[in-house]
Enzyme design. Sequence first.
Site, PDB file in Angstrom:
ATOM      1  N   HIS A  57      10.147  18.807  27.913  1.00 35.87           N
ATOM      2  CA  HIS A  57      10.027  20.319  27.753  1.00 35.87           C
ATOM      3  C   HIS A  57       9.123  20.734  28.450  1.00 35.87           C
ATOM      4  O   HIS A  57       7.935  21.238  28.233  1.00 35.87           O
ATOM      5  CB  HIS A  57       9.785  20.471  26.095  1.00 35.87           C
ATOM      6  CG  HIS A  57      10.237  22.041  26.021  1.00 35.87           C
ATOM      7  ND1 HIS A  57      10.531  22.411  24.595  1.00 35.87           N
ATOM      8  CD2 HIS A  57      10.205  23.300  26.729  1.00 35.87           C
ATOM      9  CE1 HIS A  57      10.639  23.624  24.552  1.00 35.87           C
ATOM     10  NE2 HIS A  57      10.327  24.103  25.916  1.00 35.87           N
ATOM     11  N   HIS A  80       8.116  24.005  31.766  1.00 34.42           N
ATOM     12  CA  HIS A  80       8.925  25.140  32.643  1.00 34.42           C
ATOM     13  C   HIS A  80       8.069  25.022  33.930  1.00 34.42           C
ATOM     14  O   HIS A  80       7.043  25.183  34.149  1.00 34.42           O
ATOM     15  CB  HIS A  80       8.378  26.381  31.799  1.00 34.42           C
ATOM     16  CG  HIS A  80       8.987  26.640  30.238  1.00 34.42           C
ATOM     17  ND1 HIS A  80      10.319  27.255  30.354  1.00 34.42           N
ATOM     18  CD2 HIS A  80       8.502  26.208  29.126  1.00 34.42           C
ATOM     19  CE1 HIS A  80      10.495  27.127  29.032  1.00 34.42           C
ATOM     20  NE2 HIS A  80       9.486  26.856  28.490  1.00 34.42           N
ATOM     21  N   ARG A 116       9.145  27.352  36.679  1.00 34.47           N
ATOM     22  CA  ARG A 116       9.095  28.474  37.111  1.00 34.47           C
ATOM     23  C   ARG A 116       9.824  28.726  38.488  1.00 34.47           C
ATOM     24  O   ARG A 116       9.715  30.111  39.021  1.00 34.47           O
ATOM     25  CB  ARG A 116       7.591  28.972  37.149  1.00 34.47           C
ATOM     26  CG  ARG A 116       6.970  28.921  35.940  1.00 34.47           C
ATOM     27  CD  ARG A 116       7.534  29.551  34.673  1.00 34.47           C
ATOM     28  NE  ARG A 116       6.600  29.795  33.693  1.00 34.47           N
ATOM     29  CZ  ARG A 116       7.006  29.960  32.445  1.00 34.47           C
ATOM     30  NH1 ARG A 116       8.321  30.093  32.285  1.00 34.47           N
ATOM     31  NH2 ARG A 116       6.273  30.201  31.317  1.00 34.47           N
ATOM     32  N   ASN A 166      15.025  28.753  32.069  1.00 35.46           N
ATOM     33  CA  ASN A 166      14.860  30.264  32.135  1.00 35.46           C
ATOM     34  C   ASN A 166      13.807  30.561  33.237  1.00 35.46           C
ATOM     35  O   ASN A 166      13.084  31.131  33.467  1.00 35.46           O
ATOM     36  CB  ASN A 166      14.088  30.558  30.740  1.00 35.46           C
ATOM     37  CG  ASN A 166      12.739  30.071  30.690  1.00 35.46           C
ATOM     38  OD1 ASN A 166      12.552  28.892  31.329  1.00 35.46           O
ATOM     39  ND2 ASN A 166      11.882  30.522  30.015  1.00 35.46           N
ATOM     40  N   HIS A 213      15.923  26.114  21.095  1.00 36.42           N
ATOM     41  CA  HIS A 213      14.586  26.947  20.716  1.00 36.42           C
ATOM     42  C   HIS A 213      14.868  27.970  19.467  1.00 36.42           C
ATOM     43  O   HIS A 213      15.906  28.792  19.519  1.00 36.42           O
ATOM     44  CB  HIS A 213      14.151  27.747  21.901  1.00 36.42           C
ATOM     45  CG  HIS A 213      13.321  28.996  21.636  1.00 36.42           C
ATOM     46  ND1 HIS A 213      11.902  29.003  22.320  1.00 36.42           N
ATOM     47  CD2 HIS A 213      13.288  30.011  20.812  1.00 36.42           C
ATOM     48  CE1 HIS A 213      11.178  30.115  21.819  1.00 36.42           C
ATOM     49  NE2 HIS A 213      12.326  30.599  20.960  1.00 36.42           N
ATOM     50  N   HIS A 216      10.093  22.198  19.943  1.00 40.97           N
ATOM     51  CA  HIS A 216       8.752  22.668  19.536  1.00 40.97           C
ATOM     52  C   HIS A 216       8.733  23.254  17.900  1.00 40.97           C
ATOM     53  O   HIS A 216       8.446  24.308  17.671  1.00 40.97           O
ATOM     54  CB  HIS A 216       8.209  23.677  20.348  1.00 40.97           C
ATOM     55  CG  HIS A 216       9.048  25.079  20.905  1.00 40.97           C
ATOM     56  ND1 HIS A 216      10.062  25.618  19.801  1.00 40.97           N
ATOM     57  CD2 HIS A 216       9.116  25.477  22.165  1.00 40.97           C
ATOM     58  CE1 HIS A 216      10.461  26.433  20.645  1.00 40.97           C
ATOM     59  NE2 HIS A 216      10.254  26.655  21.918  1.00 40.97           N
ATOM     60  N   ASP A 251       6.122  21.698  26.139  1.00 41.56           N
ATOM     61  CA  ASP A 251       6.351  23.196  26.422  1.00 41.56           C
ATOM     62  C   ASP A 251       5.445  23.682  27.393  1.00 41.56           C
ATOM     63  O   ASP A 251       4.919  25.020  27.304  1.00 41.56           O
ATOM     64  CB  ASP A 251       6.183  23.910  25.214  1.00 41.56           C
ATOM     65  CG  ASP A 251       6.949  25.309  25.189  1.00 41.56           C
ATOM     66  OD1 ASP A 251       7.381  25.675  26.153  1.00 41.56           O
ATOM     67  OD2 ASP A 251       6.843  26.047  24.130  1.00 41.56           O
ATOM     68  N   HIS A 289       1.464  30.657  33.270  1.00 39.07           N
ATOM     69  CA  HIS A 289       1.288  32.033  33.563  1.00 39.07           C
ATOM     70  C   HIS A 289       0.129  32.273  34.286  1.00 39.07           C
ATOM     71  O   HIS A 289      -0.825  31.886  34.115  1.00 39.07           O
ATOM     72  CB  HIS A 289       1.473  32.845  32.200  1.00 39.07           C
ATOM     73  CG  HIS A 289       2.505  32.808  31.480  1.00 39.07           C
ATOM     74  ND1 HIS A 289       3.707  33.194  31.690  1.00 39.07           N
ATOM     75  CD2 HIS A 289       2.634  32.204  30.331  1.00 39.07           C
ATOM     76  CE1 HIS A 289       4.779  33.208  30.831  1.00 39.07           C
ATOM     77  NE2 HIS A 289       4.283  32.326  29.711  1.00 39.07           N
ATOM     78  N   GLY A 309       2.889  31.382  25.524  1.00 37.15           N
ATOM     79  CA  GLY A 309       2.702  29.983  26.243  1.00 37.15           C
ATOM     80  C   GLY A 309       1.580  29.501  27.006  1.00 37.15           C
ATOM     81  O   GLY A 309       0.778  30.484  27.492  1.00 37.15           O
TER      82      GLY A 309
HETATM   83 ZN   LIG Z   1      10.998  27.673  23.661  1.00 33.99          ZN
END
Ligand SMILES: [Zn+2]
Length: 428
Positions: free
Chosen positions: A63, A65, A67, A97, A182, A235, A308, A312, A327
């Site tokens: 899991h 991200h 980006r 995403n 999610h 999560h 997760d 950012h 996050g």
């Molecule tokens: Zn999520």
Amino acid sequence: MSATIIRNGRVIDPANRRDGVGDLYIENGKIVATKSEVRSPKSEIDEIDASNLIVAPGLIDMHVHLREPGFAHKETIESGARAAAAGGFTTIVCMPNTSPPADNPSTIAWINDRAVKTAGVNVLPTGAISRNLAGEDLAPIGSLAQAGVVAITDDGHCVQNHELMRRGVEYARMVGLPVLDHCQDYDLVGSGVVHEGYWSTLLGLPGWPAAGEEAIVMRNILLAELCDHHIHCQHVSSAGSVRLIREARARGLKISGEVCPHHIALTDEAIQNFDTSYKMNPPLRSQAHVDALLQGIADGTLSILASDHAPHADFEKEVEFDAAPFGIVGLETELGLFLDLLVHKHHKIDTVRLIEMYTVEPARLLQVDAGTLSAGAAADITLIDPTMEWTVDIHQFQSASRNSPFDGWKLRGRAVRTIVDGKTVWRL
Ligand SMILES: [Zn+2]
């Protein structure tokens, strides 16, 4: 020919029920069963001394991200892969995403190409369940499967229409992909930003009730049974979710759940200074929920550990609490946090189970060839010092972002070397 011998480590390979001090042999990027099978001349064999270290299959974080495409100022596939290597991970699974979202084969091809060219670890993409993660119509799941995704998920979003979700799960079953979800009921959660309870009331912040997660976990259990197909709840943060998953697994249903370190390391008490590095989705909850998660890990209800990892930029997080994105980054702190909390402090699981939850369990769910030290497998290996004391310093992160609430935390246990296809990609 190139060969390496990792000497005198505690080799823990849950896939083969191996746990003992010994040597591990690598040749041409693969694990070799015995020394006699190593063909390289002696002068070309590297040696790594692993005394007092654990030699584990390369860890998998399912899991993450990354980006890219779209938000390279937060993280790139390259920097995210560096952070993974520094955290002890040889395989990471990235969420869809991005911008454009990974809801089509050409974005998957772009991610795969970028990963091959820039990433030091294995990057496995997921595809979206719904087009544009909008929950209105299905993404082309068959084409996503052909493009090589390992699962489908709308992570960051949640398909609210149960009938659409049912068709997504049935489609995924047809093409042999697990569904990751999610779990968030948009109506129940509304504009909630923190756990609905004492602290949300006291601080006047909109509450995100535990039932907002549990309603969708329940939906997923019903669909897993109806469609006879695996749904994995991402999560998991609430006591009710743990109870529901436990009961469903006891009935033999294809349902599972994962835990992120922040949900057991922190409670919602942490939000009282309005620091946005404690803002995550689902939110930090009360001690009773933390206790239920720990129990769920101890009894096997929650079978997978993941970060997760959600990078950012500072300027995005340095705004008022309501407006900040959800996050935190997690790749470089998760192993230390889980070893420290689950093994050393709370004695919920032992190191072998922890490694299993980071290797065998995600590999089985995703049906990927990883997480084992079997002869012939890719030589993806993590060397871990299980008791090393260290202090988290966000300025040392390999990630392009620094949004972590764990800066300054003293932890016990850390990866010291990460090897992918027989090559060291990171070393402390
Ligand atoms: Zn999520």
